[in-house]
Design a protein around this motif. Structure first.
Motif, mmCIF file in Angstrom:
data_model
loop_
_atom_site.group_PDB
_atom_site.id
_atom_site.type_symbol
_atom_site.label_atom_id
_atom_site.label_comp_id
_atom_site.label_asym_id
_atom_site.label_seq_id
_atom_site.Cartn_x
_atom_site.Cartn_y
_atom_site.Cartn_z
ATOM 1 N N PRO A 144 33.429 47.180 114.494
ATOM 2 C CA PRO A 144 33.002 45.844 114.943
ATOM 3 C C PRO A 144 33.798 44.747 114.251
ATOM 4 N N ASP A 145 33.707 43.532 114.771
ATOM 5 C CA ASP A 145 34.262 42.375 114.077
ATOM 6 C C ASP A 145 33.411 42.069 112.847
ATOM 7 N N TRP A 146 34.038 41.534 111.811
ATOM 8 C CA TRP A 146 33.289 40.989 110.691
ATOM 9 C C TRP A 146 32.688 39.646 111.120
ATOM 10 N N PRO A 147 31.532 39.267 110.582
ATOM 11 C CA PRO A 147 30.931 37.973 110.958
ATOM 12 C C PRO A 147 31.906 36.811 110.714
ATOM 13 N N GLY A 148 32.118 36.008 111.746
ATOM 14 C CA GLY A 148 32.977 34.844 111.645
ATOM 15 C C GLY A 148 34.464 35.126 111.681
ATOM 16 N N GLU A 149 34.848 36.385 111.765
ATOM 17 C CA GLU A 149 36.256 36.766 111.620
ATOM 18 C C GLU A 149 37.149 36.186 112.712
ATOM 19 N N ILE A 150 36.780 36.385 113.962
ATOM 20 C CA ILE A 150 37.671 35.982 115.051
ATOM 21 C C ILE A 150 37.826 34.466 115.105
ATOM 22 N N ASP A 151 36.735 33.726 114.922
ATOM 23 C CA ASP A 151 36.838 32.264 114.899
ATOM 24 C C ASP A 151 37.717 31.793 113.740
ATOM 25 N N PHE A 152 37.634 32.457 112.615
ATOM 26 C CA PHE A 152 38.463 32.124 111.455
ATOM 27 C C PHE A 152 39.945 32.247 111.803
ATOM 28 N N TYR A 153 40.326 33.384 112.383
ATOM 29 C CA TYR A 153 41.727 33.592 112.730
ATOM 30 C C TYR A 153 42.163 32.681 113.881
ATOM 31 N N ARG A 154 41.281 32.450 114.822
ATOM 32 C CA ARG A 154 41.627 31.555 115.935
ATOM 33 C C ARG A 154 41.910 30.142 115.441
ATOM 34 N N GLY A 155 41.132 29.673 114.468
ATOM 35 C CA GLY A 155 41.358 28.347 113.922
ATOM 36 C C GLY A 155 42.716 28.234 113.253
ATOM 37 N N LEU A 156 43.086 29.236 112.472
ATOM 38 C CA LEU A 156 44.394 29.235 111.815
ATOM 39 C C LEU A 156 45.519 29.364 112.844
ATOM 40 N N ALA A 157 45.294 30.204 113.858
ATOM 41 C CA ALA A 157 46.325 30.408 114.877
ATOM 42 C C ALA A 157 46.553 29.141 115.698
ATOM 43 N N ALA A 158 45.485 28.386 115.957
ATOM 44 C CA ALA A 158 45.622 27.145 116.721
ATOM 45 C C ALA A 158 46.496 26.148 115.967
ATOM 46 N N LYS A 159 46.319 26.047 114.655
ATOM 47 C CA LYS A 159 47.152 25.156 113.846
ATOM 48 C C LYS A 159 48.605 25.623 113.854
ATOM 49 N N THR A 160 48.802 26.927 113.852
ATOM 50 C CA THR A 160 50.147 27.485 113.892
ATOM 51 C C THR A 160 50.811 27.176 115.236
ATOM 52 N N MET A 161 50.059 27.375 116.315
ATOM 53 C CA MET A 161 50.582 27.111 117.649
ATOM 54 C C MET A 161 50.940 25.631 117.814
ATOM 55 N N GLY A 198 34.872 34.703 99.923
ATOM 56 C CA GLY A 198 34.023 35.883 99.938
ATOM 57 C C GLY A 198 33.580 36.292 101.327
ATOM 58 N N ASP A 199 33.901 35.466 102.340
ATOM 59 C CA ASP A 199 33.615 35.823 103.721
ATOM 60 C C ASP A 199 34.440 34.918 104.632
ATOM 61 N N PHE A 200 34.296 35.117 105.938
ATOM 62 C CA PHE A 200 35.096 34.350 106.899
ATOM 63 C C PHE A 200 34.518 32.965 107.194
ATOM 64 N N TYR A 201 33.406 32.638 106.541
ATOM 65 C CA TYR A 201 32.867 31.287 106.631
ATOM 66 C C TYR A 201 33.344 30.425 105.464
ATOM 67 N N ARG A 202 34.310 30.938 104.733
ATOM 68 C CA ARG A 202 34.941 30.236 103.603
ATOM 69 C C ARG A 202 33.971 29.973 102.461
ATOM 70 N N GLN A 203 33.032 30.891 102.289
ATOM 71 C CA GLN A 203 32.138 30.805 101.143
ATOM 72 C C GLN A 203 32.871 31.273 99.880
ATOM 73 N N GLU A 204 32.432 30.770 98.752
ATOM 74 C CA GLU A 204 33.039 31.120 97.466
ATOM 75 C C GLU A 204 32.991 32.629 97.234
ATOM 76 N N LEU A 205 34.047 33.176 96.658
ATOM 77 C CA LEU A 205 34.065 34.584 96.265
ATOM 78 C C LEU A 205 33.166 34.755 95.048
ATOM 79 N N ARG A 206 32.093 35.529 95.228
ATOM 80 C CA ARG A 206 31.101 35.707 94.169
ATOM 81 C C ARG A 206 30.941 37.187 93.834
ATOM 82 N N ASP A 207 30.126 37.469 92.833
ATOM 83 C CA ASP A 207 29.885 38.855 92.427
ATOM 84 C C ASP A 207 29.310 39.690 93.563
#
Length: 267
Positions: free
Chosen positions: A22-39, A244-253
């Protein structure tokens, strides 16, 4: 790099990958946002270890020019079939440690823990340097790896190591047959290597096992936070963020993932 016990196991994995991963939560939207800026900059996207195109095709569907690189001809065959009507995605069979496409990209991504198939420091460096050669100056690299769970890894050096457990069941997308997945994990602390041994069992109408396919043991490198930071710095990157996730949350323990964003340093 991942090695399958038989070609039949490799083909089965490619055929069923999209069903069981499966997709990770928020994964595809995360990559789409970066790809749109690249495009928007007139640049293309490169996905390393693209597999069946799970991510790359979704980016291409919104108009981004995408190249997908993978070592598995079986996985790429599935990707080509899925994208046969698309003109802005291209598939290349190649090794992430040594590829040369003769072009540069604004964004390179390695989703789905695929970087963990690289088992030695020399190969990690070779991979990151090959990627750097394919990025425009200040181009962005995203690497998604697992955040190590120390308690679980410790358990794998004891009684839990090598014990098969039922981890999944699904219907084969082509045959319609019921499949049960059994998996055993073990861990080698000296090399930071987690070993996943998977077996697929095909079940008949009465639940009896009618066929059994052994994938074999796949070795995966366990990447720790500061190891990744040092690797990126050594290979000519500047770390921009570690989430720590695709919602750009801080990397935590308690984060289960590490999403690294790093820019190619200008020489």
């Amino acid at each position: 790099m991942a090695r399958f016990a038989t070609e039949r196991a490799r083909a089965f994995y490619a055929e069923t990958y999209d069903t069981v991963v499966p997709d990770w939560p928020g994964e595809i939207d995360f990559y789409r946002g970066l790809a749109a800026k690249t495009m928007a900059k007139g640049q293309a996207v490169l996905e390393i270890a693209c597999g069946t195109g799970r991510v790359a095709i979704r980016l291409a569907q919104v108009g981004v020019d995408v190249v997908g690189l993978d070592l598995s001809a079986a996985m790429l065959a599935v990707a080509r079939e899925k994208s046969r009507e698309m003109s802005n995605v291209r598939w290349v069979e190649g090794d992430m440690r040594s590829f040369d496409l003769g072009e540069a990209f604004g964004l390179v991504i390695i989703p789905g823990h695929s970087f963990q198939n690289i088992l030695t420091a020399d190969d990690q460096v070779a991979t990151l340097r090959a990627i750097r050669r394919h990025l425009v100056p200040r181009g962005l690299l995203v690497v998604h790896v697992d955040q190590p769970e120390i308690d679980w890894l410790g358990d794998l050096t004891g009684d839990r190591g090598g014990v098969f457990e039922t981890t999944d069941s699904f219907v084969h997308p082509k045959t319609g047959r019921s499949i049960r997945t059994l998996q055993a994990w073990s861990y080698e602390p000296a090399t930071q290597t987690a070993i996943s041994h998977k077996v697929w069992e095909e079940l008949g109408p009465d639940g009896q096992v009618v066929d059994r396919l052994d994938r074999g043991a796949i070795r995966l490198h366990v990447v720790f936070r500061f190891e990744m930071e040092h690797l990126l710095a050594r290979c000519g990157f500047t770390v921009e963020a570690a989430y720590g996730d695709f919602y750009r949350q801080e990397l935590r323990d308690d984060s289960s993932e590490m999403i690294w964003m790093a820019r190619r340093r200008v020489d």
